[in-house]
Design an enzyme around this catalytic site. Sequence first.
Site, short mmCIF file in Angstrom:
data_model
loop_
_atom_site.label_atom_id
_atom_site.label_comp_id
_atom_site.label_asym_id
_atom_site.label_seq_id
_atom_site.Cartn_x
_atom_site.Cartn_y
_atom_site.Cartn_z
N CYS A 46 0.84 -1.19 0.00
CA CYS A 46 0.00 0.00 0.00
C CYS A 46 0.88 1.25 0.00
CB CYS A 46 -0.97 0.00 1.17
SG CYS A 46 -0.24 -0.51 2.71
N GLY A 47 1.91 1.23 -0.82
CA GLY A 47 2.74 2.41 -1.00
C GLY A 47 3.46 2.80 0.27
#
Lengths: 296, 136
Positions: free
Chosen positions: A91-92
């Site tokens: 998720c980055g």
Amino acid sequence: MPSLKDLRMRIDSVKSTQKITSAMKMVAAAKLRRAQEQAEAARPYAVRMERMLGSLAGSMTSSTGAPKLLAGTGKQDVHLLVMMTSDRGLCGAFNSSIVRDTRRMVAELKVDGKEVKILCVGRKGWAQVRREFAPMIVDLIEGVGRPRLSFDDAQGISNRVLEMFEAGEFDVCTLIYNRFKSVIAQIVTRQQLIPFAADELDAGENQADANSTNYDYEPDENEILEVLLPRNMSVQVYRSLLESNASEHGARMSAMDNATRNAGEMIDSLTLNYNRTRQAFITKELIEIISGAEAV
Amino acid sequence: MPDPFTFDLVSPEKLLLSENVEMVVVPGVEGDFGVLIGHSPLISELRPGVIDTYTDNKVEERIFVAGGFAEVTGERCTVLAEEAMPVEDIDAAKAETRIAVAREALVEANNDLTRAKAQAALAVGEAMVAACVTSA
């Protein structure tokens, strides 16, 4: 130079990765919508709670003997940081930005000579700091919000914090979480839970509201505050869990969108390479045949 | 007939009820109280019990709450409930099991904190059963 077969295999593998990332993006988008709705639904309660507490706290400041949750222990020696991250990755920068801010805060507190304790919510943040901060980590709470984030999850966490507070294990408690601004922007936020500090955003209008009416209290202010403060803490935790949850899905969605786009670019360049190699191969074969025929 | 005013019932997870009523009867810790329009400002803690809303001099809705807070101003009444459900949705059998679980917890409780928790849970269960009986 890679053979045609190698290139074909690479293209296939990137294609299947792209399928996975685009599916994850769609799942995250659906979950994000639900998370946002949930956050929306929780707002009325939080707003009214805030208003009530604002008026109570306003009338309390004069009298002594306010509950510890409001006034603090009178010391600021031991800080508890509640670090909210996700259980899953991909998720980055969602988790790393929280960890980075935690590190910074720990360093600041250390400079001031304070003792720091960390309570991790979510596996991913814990995995990043467990070696570095091993002696400070109190516990890891995982599996929050599965299958669905409920108020009980928040209550579990806030009860845990309260128990520690009652046992005198810390003086100040701060939450570190990602506030949801938009799908591409999450803001790392520090929020002080204990002693209670009114949210700066709403504080202005609360104050105005509190001063305009003079409430009767049943039973008296102190008793209400004693029940209301722990309750408010659960609400704050619940709110930050919801924000963090929405942020996680937002971050994952944009990360997967990027990944899908990058995979697309990679496929294009690999396909170009593949076609060129194929052409060169055909040309080479033709030249061989022609020169063979000429030799005869 | 009194003028209607706004009554909001919210739980942490959502806004349960927001409508105009003529009167609400709320179970405060120091006794039930009725709220009509123009009531003096009041903040009260609630005990587990049933909230009745009245329109046209009739009971419009009966909602069970497991405690919470009520905020009353002249023109609105807001209830922050811990757990709320319409009385007709209460499952008597479930309420009985809650009482049983709470009794057990009370027996096992070894400090003030757990004992208080068990007692609170017991009160919720008993109020639920009582709500069922009165509505039946």
